[in-house]
Write an enzyme that holds these catalytic residues in place. Structure first.
Site, short mmCIF file in Angstrom:
data_model
loop_
_atom_site.label_atom_id
_atom_site.label_comp_id
_atom_site.label_asym_id
_atom_site.label_seq_id
_atom_site.Cartn_x
_atom_site.Cartn_y
_atom_site.Cartn_z
N HIS A 141 137.64 97.88 -21.35
CA HIS A 141 137.01 97.25 -22.44
C HIS A 141 136.95 95.50 -22.37
CE1 HIS A 141 134.55 96.16 -25.94
NE2 HIS A 141 135.49 95.72 -26.56
N ASP A 241 133.06 101.68 -34.81
CA ASP A 241 133.19 100.51 -35.27
C ASP A 241 131.71 99.58 -35.06
OD1 ASP A 241 133.95 98.02 -36.22
OD2 ASP A 241 135.15 97.50 -34.56
N GLN A 248 128.13 88.31 -34.55
CA GLN A 248 129.60 88.12 -34.08
C GLN A 248 129.81 87.01 -32.98
OE1 GLN A 248 130.78 91.44 -31.62
NE2 GLN A 248 132.99 90.74 -31.36
CA CA Z 1 136.27 97.44 -32.67
#
Ligand code: CA
Length: 424
Positions: A141, A241, A248
């Site tokens: 990730h 999440d 963001q």
């Molecule tokens: Ca996260």
């Protein structure tokens, strides 16, 4: 192996084969029914055992708990009794549910008070979350995000392989599976050259994660080592999440995630204990360069837990968009907890520490739409002919997880599910 994990155990309650909650699991949660207020329970097959009713039978009275622990509408008081207490409770429940044990099996009166059909219960937040921390511990990730937003040649930031990086998140907006999620409004900056605008997030995403829940830690100032960490971890849940990528992206410099993250995270309602997962440890990836001594851990510290994410359209057509596995994590939970407390930061019972998005190495195993659609450049086709770059209003995101490497026993987490509502 402790007896409660023996794969040969069977219960006098019928559990369908391949069910998430066999007698070897016994996950803890908070439930209510039309007659019963919210209280503690454990799951086995399609049943919930009412622990407050079970306590009244006297079959738990020699354990280090009081009635108030089981009538409470959170699991914090049980968890606050500490690891040896919760282990003794799970072991006792395993004995009482065992097909060989007559106490409950042969008492119509006890059974009618303690055993509840799962179809009649409503599940609630299992704990009052005191503090919540989100890690960033999957290398695949972190690499994918680094490739997209920074330098493909240097996708990982210099600190990444030296410590399990994390940020302190928001506990108040963690909700139980089934709670609808409202698309957030906020500051967006869709154009590099124009000033920011205010409006609904256009890039609403999920993040496939798991989280662990802690027992009370040590007093402020005292670190927990990797070898002590198991004594402070009660169990785990699935964790979504929810993330607003556009909010963001504009806000995160220099202090990190804020309003793009804190509008909601969803968890599965049943906490699977670390004890139940104990037989299913696997080794993690080789950590190179060598980690600092306080992060070293001897032995297998990962778990082979298959994970999947499904998106359902408002019309109910579904597609599995990700198959990943918890074993892909670079940093394990013992290292996360040791790092979190190495400066003396104290943890409390009911704190929640999430893994970070769990992506695998190949396409199909990426744990967010950001990676699946590669920043929106590779839309995903849905069975109804529509496309998804991110999550649409009315979509439902569902995550499931289970340990299936043992062909005899499946230790499952159930699911965490949430439907996205339009912005206000
Ligand atoms: Ca996260």
């Amino acid at each position: 192996m402790i007896e409660a994990n023996n794969p040969n155990l069977t219960s006098w309650l019928e559990v369908p084969s391949n069910h998430d909650f066999p007698i070897q699991n016994i996950p803890f949660g908070i439930f209510s029914t039309s007659e019963l207020s919210a209280r503690t329970g454990v799951a086995i097959g399609g049943y919930v055992i009412d622990l407050s009713a079970l306590y009244k039978t006297g079959l738990l009275s020699d354990l280090p708990f009081e009635e108030v622990d089981f009538t409470s509408n959170t699991l914090n008081s049980i968890i606050n009794r500490g690891k040896s207490a919760t282990t003794s409770l799970r072991n006792r429940l395993s004995e009482l549910l065992n097909s060989e044990t007559p106490d409950l099996r042969d008492s119509d009166s006890f059974r009618s008070k303690c055993v509840i059909d799962m179809s009649s219960v409503t599940m609630h937040m299992p704990i009052h979350v005191g503090d919540y921390t989100d890690c960033y511990s999957s290398e695949d990730h972190a690499r994918n995000v680094g490739k997209m937003f920074r330098d493909p040649e240097n996708a990982l930031l210099p600190n990444w392989k030296h410590m399990p990086v994390a940020y302190h998140g928001r506990a108040s907006s963690i909700v139980v599976s089934g709670t609808p999620i409202r698309r957030p409004n906020g500051q967006l900056k869709p154009s590099e050259t124009e000033p920011p605008i205010y409006g609904p997030s256009r890039l609403l995403d999920f993040e496939l994660e798991m989280a662990f829940i802690t027992h009370p830690g040590k007093p402020l100032g005292n670190p927990i080592s990797t070898s002590e960490a198991d004594d402070y971890i009660f169990g785990m849940v699935l964790f979504n999440d929810w993330s607003a990528r556009d909010i963001q992206k504009w806000e995160y410099v220099p202090l990190g995630p804020f309003l793009g993250k804190n509008f909601a995270s969803s968890i599965s309602p049943w906490i699977v204990t670390l004890d139940a997962l104990e037989p299913y440890r696997v080794s993690g990836p080789n950590q190179t360069p060598q980690v600092l001594p306080y992060l070293e851990y001897e032995g297998a510290a990962h778990y082979d837990i298959d994970l999947e994410v499904e998106i359902s359209t408002p019309e109910g057509e579904s597609k599995v968009v990700c198959n990943s596995n918890f074993k892909h994590m670079y940093w394990n939970m013992r290292q996360q907890l040791a790092h979190h407390t190495v400066n003396g930061c104290n943890i409390r019972g009911g704190d929640m520490i999430a893994s970070g998005t769990i992506s695998g190495p190949e396409e199909g195993s990426f744990g967010s739409m950001l990676e699946i659609s590669w920043k929106g450049t590779k839309p995903l086709s849905m069975p109804d002919g529509t496309e998804r770059r991110f999550i649409n209003d009315g979509d439902t995101v569902t995550m499931r997880g289970s340990q299936t490497s043992d062909s005899k026993v499946r230790i499952g987490f159930g699911e965490v599910s949430g439907k996205l509502l339009p912005a206000l």
